[in-house]
Scaffold this motif. Structure first.
Motif: not given
Length: 436
Positions: A97-108
């Motif tokens: 799913p698309v969720f809040d801060d998804m891309f930042e999570f991936c970056q981390i």
């Protein structure tokens, strides 16, 4: 000869605040729980603890397609309905799913694995741990199996800058398909996956006959298993196969994905100690005294695991294993102690489920794998070229950086988080949130 392993441990408190959505089995709260168990046992005092950098889009695009990375960067829950074609193309939706801060999570989590690989490359540590990583299903142009960015592939690509051969081991209950697919045509990465196999079990790949193609022929090893395999059967098969692969392939570094969904309560019946025995065995290949090969570096990540209390227990025990530290069974007091009540013990009993892996079946699988390995004449060599520069190394002066020199202690210390960030009183997220 070193007397003690140097271990780098990567953690960012923000990963625990990420929420995939109601009823989704991926509970990232498990990472905060793991970290606080590590703190409660004082394991952080025996490691160098780092907050990873957030991987830049250009770093993620070293494996993933640029249009996929760009879409992950700009999509959010409020706008996803405007892009039905892209959502379908990139396989975003119910499982991913698309969720809040998804891309930042991936970056981390990707940044953690990339940083771990770079510290190993620069010989700043012998073992690197990123429990937030291990998302092995993501493909070049699509999300898959709760995985958006394949941090393992990105980490391996970093390691290949310095190492002629990288060995990848996966003990998640699911086949490590994304990593295998990425390196299916090369002999520079040997992938070995132990997993449940069946047409109706995700992802449906991982037959023993899938061995790689072209230059990668025989460099993908799959060990398909059935429901209920226990510690004795699993560890015996694991040690036999891994020993032979290491002897023949002679990797310079091993990447170990420690998915905890292979524990009892899921499709397999492994105890935490059985799961950790695999980690202990792989760690032995980092010992200079081993006669089979010269010492290797080890990068350890997390992976699957959906009973968050048991995932935290497992990865904490395995952190102890990597530190050669035996942990008392009684869990010390910490901010998450209520999750381990009422027994508050580190070990859990195994379930009594039927083991469908007969001795004859396991014997056949072992024979097939060893036969594949006989097709490899010797460890492949590669003419190493000039090492391309890293896109990002935190706080290093690019004009002064020399990959052949170790960073001085002062510069290293600047990257280590202050102790106050890692003690139990740290309010790193809302502990009252109940992720069910």
């Amino acid at each position: 000869m070193r007397s003690k392993d140097r271990i780098s441990y990567f953690y960012d408190r923000d990963v625990g605040n990420v929420y995939f959505g109601p009823n989704h089995p991926m509970k990232l709260h498990r990472l905060c729980m793991t970290h606080h168990l590590v703190l409660s046992y004082d394991l952080h005092k025996k490691m160098e603890v780092y907050r990873p950098h957030k991987a830049y889009p250009v770093e993620l695009a070293q494996f993933h397609s640029a249009d996929y990375v760009e879409f992950l960067q700009r999509i959010n829950p409020d706008t996803q309905h405007l892009f039905p074609e892209e959502m379908s193309k990139f396989k975003l939706g119910e499982d991913c799913p698309v969720f809040d801060d998804m891309f930042e999570f991936c970056q981390i989590y990707a940044g953690g694995t990339i940083d771990a690989a770079r510290r190993l490359n620069n010989q700043l540590c012998d073992i690197a741990i990123n429990w937030a990583g291990g998302l092995h299903h993501a493909k070049k142009c699509e999300a898959s199996g709760f995985c958006y960015i394949n941090d393992l592939v990105l980490g391996i690509l970093e390691l290949l800058k310095y190492h002629a051969r990288v060995m990848y081991i996966d003990i998640d209950v699911h086949h490590g398909d994304g990593v295998e697919e990425a390196f299916y045509f090369t002999d520079r990465v040997m992938t070995v996956s132990f997993h449940k196999y069946g047409n109706l079990f995700f992802p449906g790949s991982g037959d023993v006959k899938e061995t790689g193609e072209r230059e990668g022929k025989f460099y993908a090893i799959n060990v398909p298993l059935k429901d209920g395999i226990d510690d004795t059967s699993f560890t015996r098969l694991f040690k036999t196969i891994i020993s032979k692969v290491v002897e023949i392939y002679q990797p310079g570094v091993i990447v170990l994905q420690c998915g905890a969904d292979s524990l009892a309560g899921d499709r397999f019946n492994l105890s935490i100690d059985g799961h950790a025995e695999c980690v202990r065995f792989v760690k032995k290949f980092g010992l200079p005294l081993l006669k089979l090969i010269s010492s290797v570096f080890v990068l350890v990540t997390g992976g699957g695991g959906y009973t968050k209390e048991n995932v935290a227990r497992c990865w904490t025990v395995e952190t102890g294993v990597l530190l050669d530290t035996e942990l008392p069974n009684e869990i010390p007091d910490n901010d998450y102690i209520k999750y381990f009540a009422p027994e508050c013990s580190l070990r859990i009993p195994t379930a009594h489920i039927e083991n469908f892996n007969s001795k004859s079946y396991l014997g056949t699988i072992k024979m097939q794998v060893l036969e594949i390995l006989r097709c490899i004449q010797h460890a492949p060599s590669v003419q190493m070229q000039e090492v391309p520069p890293d896109f990002y190394i935190p706080d290093f002066d690019e004009d002064e950086k020399n990959p052949d020199e170790r960073i001085d202690q002062h510069t290293q210390d600047k990257q280590i988080q202050g102790d106050d960030e890692y003690y139990e009183g740290d309010n790193d997220n809302d502990h009252n949130m109940d992720y069910v």
